[in-house]
Design a protein around this motif. Structure first.
Motif, mmCIF file in Angstrom:
data_model
loop_
_atom_site.group_PDB
_atom_site.id
_atom_site.type_symbol
_atom_site.label_atom_id
_atom_site.label_comp_id
_atom_site.label_asym_id
_atom_site.label_seq_id
_atom_site.Cartn_x
_atom_site.Cartn_y
_atom_site.Cartn_z
ATOM 1 N N LEU A 13 -12.012 27.111 -0.025
ATOM 2 C CA LEU A 13 -11.679 28.117 -1.039
ATOM 3 C C LEU A 13 -12.301 29.464 -0.704
ATOM 4 C CD1 LEU A 13 -9.965 27.897 -3.674
ATOM 5 C CD2 LEU A 13 -10.470 25.734 -2.504
ATOM 6 N N TYR A 64 -10.392 33.075 0.025
ATOM 7 C CA TYR A 64 -10.746 34.354 -0.598
ATOM 8 C C TYR A 64 -11.078 35.406 0.461
ATOM 9 C CZ TYR A 64 -10.750 32.865 -5.489
ATOM 10 O OH TYR A 64 -10.372 32.447 -6.753
ATOM 11 N N ARG A 79 -6.473 20.114 -8.376
ATOM 12 C CA ARG A 79 -7.528 20.979 -8.906
ATOM 13 C C ARG A 79 -7.289 22.452 -8.599
ATOM 14 N NH1 ARG A 79 -10.522 16.772 -6.749
ATOM 15 N NH2 ARG A 79 -10.990 17.942 -4.856
ATOM 16 N N ARG A 80 -6.709 22.741 -7.453
ATOM 17 C CA ARG A 80 -6.716 24.110 -6.963
ATOM 18 C C ARG A 80 -5.362 24.808 -6.923
ATOM 19 N NH1 ARG A 80 -11.988 25.821 -7.134
ATOM 20 N NH2 ARG A 80 -13.380 24.266 -6.216
ATOM 21 N N ASP A 113 -3.158 25.690 -9.164
ATOM 22 C CA ASP A 113 -2.939 26.757 -10.142
ATOM 23 C C ASP A 113 -3.750 28.006 -9.789
ATOM 24 O OD1 ASP A 113 -1.151 25.260 -11.601
ATOM 25 O OD2 ASP A 113 -2.686 24.457 -12.960
ATOM 26 N N GLU A 114 -4.987 27.790 -9.361
ATOM 27 C CA GLU A 114 -5.826 28.916 -8.952
ATOM 28 C C GLU A 114 -5.202 29.642 -7.769
ATOM 29 O OE1 GLU A 114 -10.337 29.711 -7.134
ATOM 30 O OE2 GLU A 114 -9.773 27.727 -7.870
ATOM 31 N N ASP A 127 -2.154 31.602 -8.832
ATOM 32 C CA ASP A 127 -2.513 32.848 -9.514
ATOM 33 C C ASP A 127 -2.928 33.938 -8.522
ATOM 34 O OD1 ASP A 127 -1.997 31.676 -11.955
ATOM 35 O OD2 ASP A 127 -4.099 31.208 -12.385
ATOM 36 N N LEU A 128 -3.431 33.529 -7.361
ATOM 37 C CA LEU A 128 -3.844 34.481 -6.332
ATOM 38 C C LEU A 128 -2.677 34.944 -5.458
ATOM 39 C CD1 LEU A 128 -7.127 32.701 -5.167
ATOM 40 C CD2 LEU A 128 -6.987 34.884 -6.397
#
Length: 242
Positions: free
Chosen positions: A44, A48, A88-89, A91-92, A95-96
């Motif tokens: 993750l 980023y 888990r990830r 959706d995150e 959104d990015l």
């Protein structure tokens, strides 16, 4: 922009061989599976970091065709872990603006529950354009070339018709550009069957940190090294006349 990095020379596509999870765990007296779990944060943070730099494509080696040889409990953990990671990830990442893609064999060896999560993540993020995160899952570079050749033969190409472009068009993700930079962690100096066709002219950077300790700062340092190199693609650098 990140200090010391030329925004005009950021690699378009970066690949990562995420190596050293098991050894990271062993140095702390933990089960090997704990190293894989710890690698999630590294992934993750690297995503980023790629977004910070404006990298368009990031491809990570999540599970190889050779990894089936590992102990059955570790393989089972990895299947469940990757399925859970997507839940888990996704959706995150969505959104990015991250588009999630997969390359590799989607055959009987991969549990159907994992395949469903892969399909769901791809469907959710298919319209995103900020970054394409490709997970090489049940993937091998040789297997990809074999599968491409099988497709070419099945479609009836004559030998004289087969060239680089034809083979590239039959790879798992033909639209994916070749990696400009490939990073391998854990101090190993191998590419381990990762993107064999696509790595023909990639710049390679090897770092000593195990994957769970890898962070965006390590990505930035690798990009700085990349920007200091001369990419000649088999030619010679043009000399300026005096």
């Amino acid at each position: 922009m990140i200090e010391g990095i030329d925004p005009a020379k950021v690699p378009r596509h970066v690949g990562c061989v995420m190596d050293g999870n098991g050894r990271w765990a062993e140095q702390f007296g933990l089960p090997r599976t704990e190293g894989h779990a710890a690698g999630e944060q590294a992934l993750l943070d690297t995503v980023y970091g790629a977004l910070d730099l404006g990298i368009s494509w990031l491809t990570v080696y999540a599970f190889s065709t050779e990894n089936w040889r590992r102990p059955s409990d570790e393989v089972r953990f990895l299947m469940n872990f990757n399925r859970g990671l997507l839940r888990r990830r996704r959706d995150e990442l969505n959104d990015l603006g991250v588009r999630i893609r997969f390359i590799g064999r989607r055959n009987w060896r991969v549990p159907r529950s994992v395949l469903r999560e892969m399909d769901s993540a791809e469907a959710l993020t298919k319209e995103n354009t900020t970054l394409t995160l490709t997970m090489a899952f049940n993937y091998g570079g040789r297997a990809e070339i074999v599968d491409a050749v099988r497709d070419i033969v099945a479609q009836g190409y004559r030998p004289s018709q087969v060239n680089d472009s034809v083979i590239s068009a039959h790879l798992y993700q033909p639209e994916m550009p070749d990696p400009d930079l490939v990073i391998r962690t854990s101090g190993e100096y191998r590419i381990s069957n990762f993107l064999l066709w696509q790595l023909a002219y990639s710049e390679l950077v090897f770092v000593d940190e195990y994957w769970p300790d890898f962070r965006r700062e390590h990505l930035f340092e690798a990009v700085k090294l990349y920007q200091g190199r001369s990419r000649r693609y088999g030619g010679v650098k043009e000399q300026r006349s005096r």
